[in-house]
Scaffold this motif. Structure first.
Motif, PDB file in Angstrom:
ATOM      1  N   ALA A 125       0.832  -1.208   0.000  1.00 52.35           N
ATOM      2  CA  ALA A 125       0.000   0.000   0.000  1.00 52.35           C
ATOM      3  C   ALA A 125       0.861   1.251   0.000  1.00 52.35           C
ATOM      4  CB  ALA A 125      -0.937  -0.006   1.205  1.00 52.35           C
ATOM      5  N   VAL A 126       1.924   1.245   0.795  1.00 55.09           N
ATOM      6  CA  VAL A 126       2.817   2.411   0.846  1.00 55.09           C
ATOM      7  C   VAL A 126       3.517   2.603  -0.501  1.00 55.09           C
ATOM      8  CG1 VAL A 126       4.904   3.336   1.934  1.00 55.09           C
ATOM      9  CG2 VAL A 126       3.110   2.334   3.341  1.00 55.09           C
ATOM     10  N   GLU A 127       3.918   1.531  -1.143  1.00 52.07           N
ATOM     11  CA  GLU A 127       4.544   1.641  -2.469  1.00 52.07           C
ATOM     12  C   GLU A 127       3.558   2.197  -3.495  1.00 52.07           C
ATOM     13  OE1 GLU A 127       6.096  -2.225  -3.321  1.00 52.07           O
ATOM     14  OE2 GLU A 127       7.919  -1.883  -2.138  1.00 52.07           O
ATOM     15  N   ARG A 128       2.301   1.749  -3.451  1.00 49.51           N
ATOM     16  CA  ARG A 128       1.284   2.281  -4.385  1.00 49.51           C
ATOM     17  C   ARG A 128       1.043   3.761  -4.116  1.00 49.51           C
ATOM     18  NH1 ARG A 128      -1.291  -2.531  -3.002  1.00 49.51           N
ATOM     19  NH2 ARG A 128      -2.972  -1.417  -1.941  1.00 49.51           N
ATOM     20  N   LEU A 129       1.045   4.166  -2.835  1.00 49.52           N
ATOM     21  CA  LEU A 129       0.913   5.590  -2.505  1.00 49.52           C
ATOM     22  C   LEU A 129       2.080   6.379  -3.068  1.00 49.52           C
ATOM     23  CD1 LEU A 129      -0.345   5.735   1.185  1.00 49.52           C
ATOM     24  CD2 LEU A 129      -1.516   6.562  -0.844  1.00 49.52           C
ATOM     25  N   GLY A 130       3.277   5.806  -2.965  1.00 52.35           N
ATOM     26  CA  GLY A 130       4.470   6.463  -3.495  1.00 52.35           C
ATOM     27  C   GLY A 130       4.417   6.623  -5.003  1.00 52.35           C
ATOM     28  N   GLU A 131       3.722   5.729  -5.683  1.00 47.43           N
ATOM     29  CA  GLU A 131       3.572   5.821  -7.139  1.00 47.43           C
ATOM     30  C   GLU A 131       2.455   6.763  -7.544  1.00 47.43           C
ATOM     31  OE1 GLU A 131       2.943   1.749  -8.116  1.00 47.43           O
ATOM     32  OE2 GLU A 131       5.038   1.200  -7.784  1.00 47.43           O
ATOM     33  N   GLY A 132       1.711   7.295  -6.550  1.00 47.54           N
ATOM     34  CA  GLY A 132       0.668   8.273  -6.854  1.00 47.54           C
ATOM     35  C   GLY A 132      -0.740   7.725  -6.840  1.00 47.54           C
ATOM     36  N   ALA A 133      -0.933   6.465  -6.506  1.00 47.54           N
ATOM     37  CA  ALA A 133      -2.272   5.900  -6.438  1.00 47.54           C
ATOM     38  C   ALA A 133      -2.948   6.397  -5.169  1.00 47.54           C
ATOM     39  CB  ALA A 133      -2.221   4.377  -6.446  1.00 47.54           C
ATOM     40  N   ALA A 134      -4.051   7.127  -5.327  1.00 42.39           N
ATOM     41  CA  ALA A 134      -4.721   7.713  -4.166  1.00 42.39           C
ATOM     42  C   ALA A 134      -5.845   6.824  -3.649  1.00 42.39           C
ATOM     43  CB  ALA A 134      -5.275   9.089  -4.533  1.00 42.39           C
ATOM     44  N   GLU A 135      -6.227   5.804  -4.381  1.00 44.26           N
ATOM     45  CA  GLU A 135      -7.355   4.973  -3.967  1.00 44.26           C
ATOM     46  C   GLU A 135      -6.901   3.767  -3.145  1.00 44.26           C
ATOM     47  OE1 GLU A 135      -5.687   3.736  -7.759  1.00 44.26           O
ATOM     48  OE2 GLU A 135      -6.670   5.594  -7.257  1.00 44.26           O
ATOM     49  N   VAL A 136      -5.784   3.879  -2.455  1.00 41.23           N
ATOM     50  CA  VAL A 136      -5.254   2.799  -1.634  1.00 41.23           C
ATOM     51  C   VAL A 136      -6.026   2.755  -0.320  1.00 41.23           C
ATOM     52  CG1 VAL A 136      -3.221   1.992  -0.396  1.00 41.23           C
ATOM     53  CG2 VAL A 136      -2.976   3.018  -2.656  1.00 41.23           C
ATOM     54  N   ARG A 137      -6.542   1.580   0.037  1.00 39.99           N
ATOM     55  CA  ARG A 137      -7.239   1.383   1.314  1.00 39.99           C
ATOM     56  C   ARG A 137      -6.823   0.025   1.872  1.00 39.99           C
ATOM     57  NH1 ARG A 137      -7.738   5.808   0.424  1.00 39.99           N
ATOM     58  NH2 ARG A 137      -9.563   7.120   0.224  1.00 39.99           N
ATOM     59  N   LEU A 138      -6.540   0.013   3.150  1.00 40.63           N
ATOM     60  CA  LEU A 138      -6.193  -1.233   3.833  1.00 40.63           C
ATOM     61  C   LEU A 138      -7.334  -1.623   4.757  1.00 40.63           C
ATOM     62  CD1 LEU A 138      -2.452  -0.622   4.793  1.00 40.63           C
ATOM     63  CD2 LEU A 138      -3.334  -2.273   3.149  1.00 40.63           C
ATOM     64  N   PRO A 139      -7.647  -2.905   4.843  1.00 43.66           N
ATOM     65  CA  PRO A 139      -8.683  -3.353   5.791  1.00 43.66           C
ATOM     66  C   PRO A 139      -8.119  -3.311   7.205  1.00 43.66           C
ATOM     67  CG  PRO A 139      -7.676  -5.241   4.727  1.00 43.66           C
ATOM     68  CD  PRO A 139      -7.091  -4.015   4.071  1.00 43.66           C
TER      69      PRO A 139
END
Length: 168
Positions: free
Chosen positions: A30-44
């Motif tokens: 999730a942190v890597e996806r955030l770093g790539e600019g993905a804003a729709e990251v959600r963790l359960p």
């Protein structure tokens, strides 16, 4: 028997620790996806509690990133609209200020050319309209540049604006 017990305990420890640390892969992803600019990251919600707290922090970070991206996009669009509006106003002002002067100077120039071609002697009075037109254009250009260089009253403040007006 002792060796077998130690081996079983080692294997069980490895399995328990691996199972307990399994949520770290989801957190890192999730942190890597955030770093790539993905804003729709959600963790359960994750277990144990510490990983759940980290997941909540990542989710809040993703929400803030999405809000920041939306605000940045809105501000960029607003800036582009303002620049286009300013460009249109400047083009209109240039047309209004200089269009008539250039046309008048062209007419005076054509008249002078005809006089020269006809062999008529030219005097100072014949050139005066041309000089007056050039002076008028320079005055208009100075005024336009001064208006463009002055910040709006809201940014400048009343005292500074009055001071500039008195100086002008």
């Amino acid at each position: 028997l002792s060796a077998l017990t130690l081996l079983a305990l080692g294997g069980l420890s490895f399995w328990v620790i691996g199972r307990a640390l399994r949520p770290t892969a989801a957190i890192v992803g999730a942190v890597e996806r955030l770093g790539e600019g993905a804003a729709e990251v959600r963790l359960p919600p994750l277990r144990p509690r510490e990983f759940g707290l980290i997941a909540g922090g990542v989710n809040r970070l993703a929400e803030r990133l999405a809000q920041s991206s939306a605000a940045r996009a809105e501000l960029t669009a607003r800036l582009i609209r303002l620049q286009e509006s300013e460009r249109r106003e400047l083009a209109h002002a240039l047309h209004e200020e200089f269009g008539q002067c250039v046309a008048a100077l062209g007419a005076v120039s054509a008249s002078l050319r005809q006089s020269v071609l006809a062999g008529e002697p030219l005097g100072e009075a014949d050139v005066a309209p041309l000089e007056a037109g050039v002076e008028q254009m320079l005055a208009s250009l100075r005024g336009l540049l001064w208006r463009l260089s002055q910040p709006p009253l809201e940014q400048q403040g009343l005292l500074s604006a009055l001071s500039d007006l008195v100086t002008a």
